[in-house]
Design a protein around this motif. Sequence first.
Motif, PDB file in Angstrom:
ATOM      1  N   ASN A 173       0.929  -1.403   0.067  1.00  0.00           N
ATOM      2  CA  ASN A 173       0.166   0.029  -0.183  1.00  0.00           C
ATOM      3  C   ASN A 173       0.725   1.334  -0.214  1.00  0.00           C
ATOM      4  N   ASN A 174       1.973   1.275  -0.469  1.00  0.00           N
ATOM      5  CA  ASN A 174       2.880   2.448  -0.434  1.00  0.00           C
ATOM      6  C   ASN A 174       3.077   2.974  -1.845  1.00  0.00           C
ATOM      7  N   ALA A 175       3.108   4.275  -1.957  1.00  0.00           N
ATOM      8  CA  ALA A 175       3.312   4.932  -3.226  1.00  0.00           C
ATOM      9  C   ALA A 175       4.529   4.395  -3.912  1.00  0.00           C
ATOM     10  N   ALA A 176       4.555   4.388  -5.398  1.00  0.00           N
ATOM     11  CA  ALA A 176       5.768   4.168  -5.969  1.00  0.00           C
ATOM     12  C   ALA A 176       5.604   4.749  -7.303  1.00  0.00           C
ATOM     13  N   THR A 177       6.942   4.871  -8.216  1.00  0.00           N
ATOM     14  CA  THR A 177       6.951   5.314  -9.351  1.00  0.00           C
ATOM     15  C   THR A 177       7.357   4.214 -10.246  1.00  0.00           C
ATOM     16  N   ILE A 178       6.506   4.014 -11.283  1.00  0.00           N
ATOM     17  CA  ILE A 178       6.761   2.706 -12.129  1.00  0.00           C
ATOM     18  C   ILE A 178       7.053   3.280 -13.648  1.00  0.00           C
ATOM     19  N   ARG A 179       7.901   2.535 -14.138  1.00  0.00           N
ATOM     20  CA  ARG A 179       8.150   2.756 -15.598  1.00  0.00           C
ATOM     21  C   ARG A 179       7.708   1.494 -16.409  1.00  0.00           C
ATOM     22  N   LYS A 180       7.121   1.764 -17.581  1.00  0.00           N
ATOM     23  CA  LYS A 180       6.832   0.642 -18.502  1.00  0.00           C
ATOM     24  C   LYS A 180       7.032   0.891 -19.911  1.00  0.00           C
ATOM     25  N   ARG A 181       7.524  -0.075 -20.602  1.00  0.00           N
ATOM     26  CA  ARG A 181       7.888   0.011 -21.907  1.00  0.00           C
ATOM     27  C   ARG A 181       6.614  -0.454 -22.771  1.00  0.00           C
ATOM     28  N   VAL A 182       6.437   0.131 -24.088  1.00  0.00           N
ATOM     29  CA  VAL A 182       5.612  -0.415 -25.161  1.00  0.00           C
ATOM     30  C   VAL A 182       6.474  -0.313 -26.579  1.00  0.00           C
ATOM     31  N   SER A 183       6.617  -1.519 -27.122  1.00  0.00           N
ATOM     32  CA  SER A 183       7.160  -1.784 -28.294  1.00  0.00           C
ATOM     33  C   SER A 183       6.790  -0.911 -29.365  1.00  0.00           C
ATOM     34  N   GLN A 184       7.666  -0.459 -30.348  1.00  0.00           N
ATOM     35  CA  GLN A 184       7.335   0.165 -31.527  1.00  0.00           C
ATOM     36  C   GLN A 184       6.080  -0.626 -32.128  1.00  0.00           C
ATOM     37  N   ASP A 185       6.529  -1.785 -32.295  1.00  0.00           N
ATOM     38  CA  ASP A 185       5.671  -2.801 -33.213  1.00  0.00           C
ATOM     39  C   ASP A 185       4.375  -2.604 -32.598  1.00  0.00           C
ATOM     40  N   ARG A 186       3.990  -2.734 -31.302  1.00  0.00           N
ATOM     41  CA  ARG A 186       2.849  -2.644 -30.800  1.00  0.00           C
ATOM     42  C   ARG A 186       2.063  -1.356 -31.080  1.00  0.00           C
ATOM     43  N   LEU A 187       2.783  -0.115 -30.880  1.00  0.00           N
ATOM     44  CA  LEU A 187       2.390   1.105 -31.302  1.00  0.00           C
ATOM     45  C   LEU A 187       2.064   1.288 -32.819  1.00  0.00           C
ATOM     46  N   ASP A 188       2.565   0.503 -33.565  1.00  0.00           N
ATOM     47  CA  ASP A 188       2.210   0.428 -35.120  1.00  0.00           C
ATOM     48  C   ASP A 188       0.860  -0.340 -35.146  1.00  0.00           C
ATOM     49  N   GLU A 189       0.837  -1.579 -34.213  1.00  0.00           N
ATOM     50  CA  GLU A 189      -0.254  -2.452 -34.564  1.00  0.00           C
ATOM     51  C   GLU A 189      -1.480  -1.600 -33.912  1.00  0.00           C
ATOM     52  N   ILE A 190      -1.564  -0.765 -33.107  1.00  0.00           N
ATOM     53  CA  ILE A 190      -2.868  -0.205 -32.396  1.00  0.00           C
ATOM     54  C   ILE A 190      -2.996   0.929 -33.174  1.00  0.00           C
TER      55      ILE A 190
END
Length: 403
Positions: A209-226
């Motif tokens: 239940n602690n606050a945190a900073t998260i970084r997530k990756r999204v591939s260019q292939d997935r961006l192109d797909e959507i």
Amino acid sequence: MVDDSGNAVSGVTVEAVYDGQTVASTETNADGYYDFQVSNEDNSLEAGDEVEITTDGASDTIEWQSGAAERLDLSGANAPDDGGDGSTDDGGADDDTDDDGASGGGGGGGGGGGAGTGDGPDTDAEPPEPPADVDVESDETADLAFDSETGQTTATFSEDSAVASVAFDFETDGTVNARTLSAAPDETGPAPGAEAAVSQITVGDSLTNNAATIRKRVSQDRLDEIGAPAEDLTAFRFADGEWQALDTDVVEETDAGATVEFETPGFSYFAVSATGEPTAAFDAPGEVDAGDDVELDASASEDEYGEIASYDWSVGGESLSGETATTTLDDAGDVDVELTVTNDAGETDTTTQTISVLETGDGDGTADPTPEDDGLPVGLIGGIVVLLLVLVGLGVFARGQND
């Protein structure tokens, strides 16, 4: 918690006091840390209420918020005699209130420390069984490492994971588990918008239940797909039975894809999706006769990435809902029809049209006039003609008599 020489002080009793009553209590561990949850089991606490976190020789206050976490450094407290009495009150380091409490935490060596940091096994991630209805594309556990220059404790993951890192703004240890899933599982339902990356992140019980900073990756292939630019990416956390949007920043774009950063108040399933505003549009007649039924059709409304979740109409002050709606307009005049659509990401768009309501008649808005001829009503003209015929008849009759 440390003494004047900077040495960790263990066995110090730390209490949370509200309205004169102790609502939670624990002791600092061998490294000077403490961790407990301020529970609201009797529903007496309200958001904004002040809770005093106190020890023998030091105290501070927090404003109670459900699910919130507070970092408090109570260094300066008096060390217990003979190592303390070892007592604890209900709560303790392992008290878990499932988001219905606020964490209190204390300082470690050198004045560091934080809310809910704990120490030992309860900071190690123990991930649950993965969801059976989706594929687990990666499953990785990373150690938390403290950086004294930034004051952050961070777990960093390999390029195979959709999760780049998880960081806390206090010193702690333990592990974080990150799973990359092929899609959102059935237990959450689809994430809003066009899903780009779905993960399940698990931390130790004292960090959940602690606050945190998260970084997530999204591939260019997935961006192109959507078909989405990185700027349209939004992070969501699944909590309280729904996907909740989080403030999201794109912190890096490369040929390989994009990395987004967001703050989370706790841990669960996370999704990064492409979202955008919907477009409201509808079909309606431009003119109707008073008293006629009016059909409204919003099927022309669109959402680029997700779905339209609701259609809300306002027709001359009347509220309606649904993709199509029917109403009756009884009074002549202009009536404004307003449509607001909301997509599955909670974004809205509104459009308005005007319908002219005509008086019942020939459709030109006026009643049928009485026919006239040279300014005289037809009925009057007919009466004059009959009278003249009568007079002519009488004249003929009189002339016959004279002959």
